[in-house]
Motif scaffolding. Sequence first.
Motif, mmCIF file in Angstrom:
data_model
loop_
_atom_site.group_PDB
_atom_site.id
_atom_site.type_symbol
_atom_site.label_atom_id
_atom_site.label_comp_id
_atom_site.label_asym_id
_atom_site.label_seq_id
_atom_site.Cartn_x
_atom_site.Cartn_y
_atom_site.Cartn_z
ATOM 1 N N ARG A 262 -65.487 -82.162 56.658
ATOM 2 C CA ARG A 262 -64.233 -82.669 57.213
ATOM 3 C C ARG A 262 -64.003 -84.139 56.906
ATOM 4 N NH1 ARG A 262 -65.999 -85.806 61.462
ATOM 5 N NH2 ARG A 262 -67.776 -85.071 62.701
ATOM 6 N N GLY A 263 -65.058 -84.853 56.463
ATOM 7 C CA GLY A 263 -64.991 -86.303 56.352
ATOM 8 C C GLY A 263 -65.482 -86.942 57.639
ATOM 9 N N VAL A 264 -65.526 -88.277 57.680
ATOM 10 C CA VAL A 264 -66.028 -88.988 58.854
ATOM 11 C C VAL A 264 -65.151 -90.182 59.176
ATOM 12 C CG1 VAL A 264 -68.445 -88.303 58.559
ATOM 13 C CG2 VAL A 264 -67.600 -90.387 57.440
ATOM 14 N N THR A 265 -65.216 -90.633 60.410
ATOM 15 C CA THR A 265 -64.579 -91.877 60.811
ATOM 16 C C THR A 265 -65.440 -93.043 60.336
ATOM 17 O OG1 THR A 265 -65.738 -92.008 62.925
ATOM 18 C CG2 THR A 265 -63.667 -90.737 62.870
ATOM 19 N N LEU A 266 -64.906 -94.252 60.435
ATOM 20 C CA LEU A 266 -65.698 -95.424 60.060
ATOM 21 C C LEU A 266 -66.915 -95.590 60.965
ATOM 22 C CD1 LEU A 266 -62.916 -98.012 59.179
ATOM 23 C CD2 LEU A 266 -64.573 -96.995 57.609
ATOM 24 N N THR A 267 -66.753 -95.305 62.246
ATOM 25 C CA THR A 267 -67.894 -95.410 63.150
ATOM 26 C C THR A 267 -68.967 -94.384 62.804
ATOM 27 O OG1 THR A 267 -66.590 -96.321 64.970
ATOM 28 C CG2 THR A 267 -68.645 -95.232 65.558
ATOM 29 N N GLU A 268 -68.544 -93.168 62.453
ATOM 30 C CA GLU A 268 -69.521 -92.160 62.029
ATOM 31 C C GLU A 268 -70.210 -92.581 60.737
ATOM 32 O OE1 GLU A 268 -67.907 -87.891 63.675
ATOM 33 O OE2 GLU A 268 -66.809 -88.818 62.024
ATOM 34 N N LEU A 269 -69.462 -93.196 59.831
ATOM 35 C CA LEU A 269 -70.054 -93.686 58.594
ATOM 36 C C LEU A 269 -71.088 -94.766 58.884
ATOM 37 C CD1 LEU A 269 -70.003 -93.622 55.484
ATOM 38 C CD2 LEU A 269 -68.187 -95.355 55.568
ATOM 39 N N ALA A 270 -70.746 -95.681 59.788
ATOM 40 C CA ALA A 270 -71.698 -96.723 60.186
ATOM 41 C C ALA A 270 -72.936 -96.114 60.817
ATOM 42 C CB ALA A 270 -71.022 -97.691 61.152
ATOM 43 N N ASP A 271 -72.754 -95.078 61.616
ATOM 44 C CA ASP A 271 -73.881 -94.413 62.264
ATOM 45 C C ASP A 271 -74.797 -93.774 61.223
ATOM 46 O OD1 ASP A 271 -75.143 -93.702 64.750
ATOM 47 O OD2 ASP A 271 -74.553 -91.631 64.337
ATOM 48 N N ILE A 272 -74.212 -93.192 60.182
ATOM 49 C CA ILE A 272 -75.015 -92.640 59.099
ATOM 50 C C ILE A 272 -75.857 -93.734 58.453
ATOM 51 C CG2 ILE A 272 -74.898 -91.690 56.761
ATOM 52 C CD1 ILE A 272 -72.462 -90.064 57.668
ATOM 53 N N MET A 273 -75.226 -94.869 58.180
ATOM 54 C CA MET A 273 -75.949 -95.953 57.510
ATOM 55 C C MET A 273 -77.104 -96.471 58.366
ATOM 56 S SD MET A 273 -74.406 -95.985 54.649
ATOM 57 C CE MET A 273 -75.137 -97.417 53.838
#
Length: 319
Positions: A262-273
Amino acid sequence: MKKRLKHSLIAGGIVIALTATGGTAWALDRFVIPHVVVGDVAAYEAEQSASATPAATDEDDTTQALTEPVTTDTTYTSDDASIEITQYTQGSGDDTVTYYVADLDLSDPTVLRSAFANNQFGENITALVSETAEANGAVFAVNGDYYGFRDSGIVIRNGVIYRDEGAREGLAFYTDGTVKVYDETETTAAELVADGVWNTLSFGPALVDDGAIVSGIDDVEVDTNIGNHSIQGEQPRTAIGVTADGHILIVVVDGRDPGYSRGVTLTELADIMVSLGATTAYNLDGGGSSEMWFNGEVVNQPSNGGERATSDILYIAAG
C-alpha cells in the motif's frame, strides 16, 4: 470565443494543470524542455577534480521493528563495497507493505557516487534509472532527489559543485563517511566542499536525527517552485540513512498496489529506518520514481508499472 487549452504535466510525480496558451508555453519551458547547463558531466568532473585542492574532512524515541526479513535477494562484494539487498513484508491483505533494503558497507565512502541522466546537468533532463546506471557501469543504483525538477537547492556531486542556491533542509555525505542533515540556507556549496562534502541531496524532509524520528514530518510539504506540494499519505518511498557503524542504508518502499504493498507514511518510513539501525535518515523523491536496480534488473515494482525517467541516481560501480 477562443478555445482554452489545458495541458497536464507530470514531473517527479507532481501533476500540474495549466490553462491558456501562455501558461502552457511557460510550463513547457520550465518543466519539459531540457535546459543543459553542463553538456559533458564526466569531462567537467575530471577537470574539476584535477584542479581541486584536497579537502579537509570532519572527524529517546523507542520504536518497534515493522517486520522481519523474508528473503535475501542478492549480495555483492568487491574490494571497495559490500551490498546486501533484503526484501521485507509486513501486514496482510490491503494493509500489506513490501519494501527493499540495501545495506552498503563501503571501505571508501566515495564509492557511493551520483550520476546525471544523459551525462548532462540542467533542468528537465531525464533517463530511466537503468539507462543511467548502465551508462556509468553500475552494479547497484537507486533514484536520487530529482534535482532537475527544481532550480534551487545545493547540488554537490562527486565532490564537484553544480548549484549553490540554498533553499531547504539537505543531506550531506562527507569523504570520511559522515552523513549529516543541514540547513542549505546557512552555508554555501564552497564551504561544504572545503569541509569535505562529497555529495549532497536536496529533497527531504529529514526522517531521523540522532537516532530519533523527527517530529512533525507528517505535516511537511515539499516546495516545487510553483508552491508547496503535499507528500503525505501512504506512498511509494525512497529513503537513505546511515547507521552508527557507518553502513549506508537505502530503502525503497513499493506502493499503490493493494494486496502487494500500500505504501507508507513518512512516519512509517522513519520507523522503518530506525528499526534498521539508522541514526540519520532522509527522504528522497518517491512515488513512481522510487526504484532500486541491481545487476541489470529492477529489484522492486515501481508504481507506474515500469521505470520512470528521473534526473539522477546514486550508484555503486561494478568492481
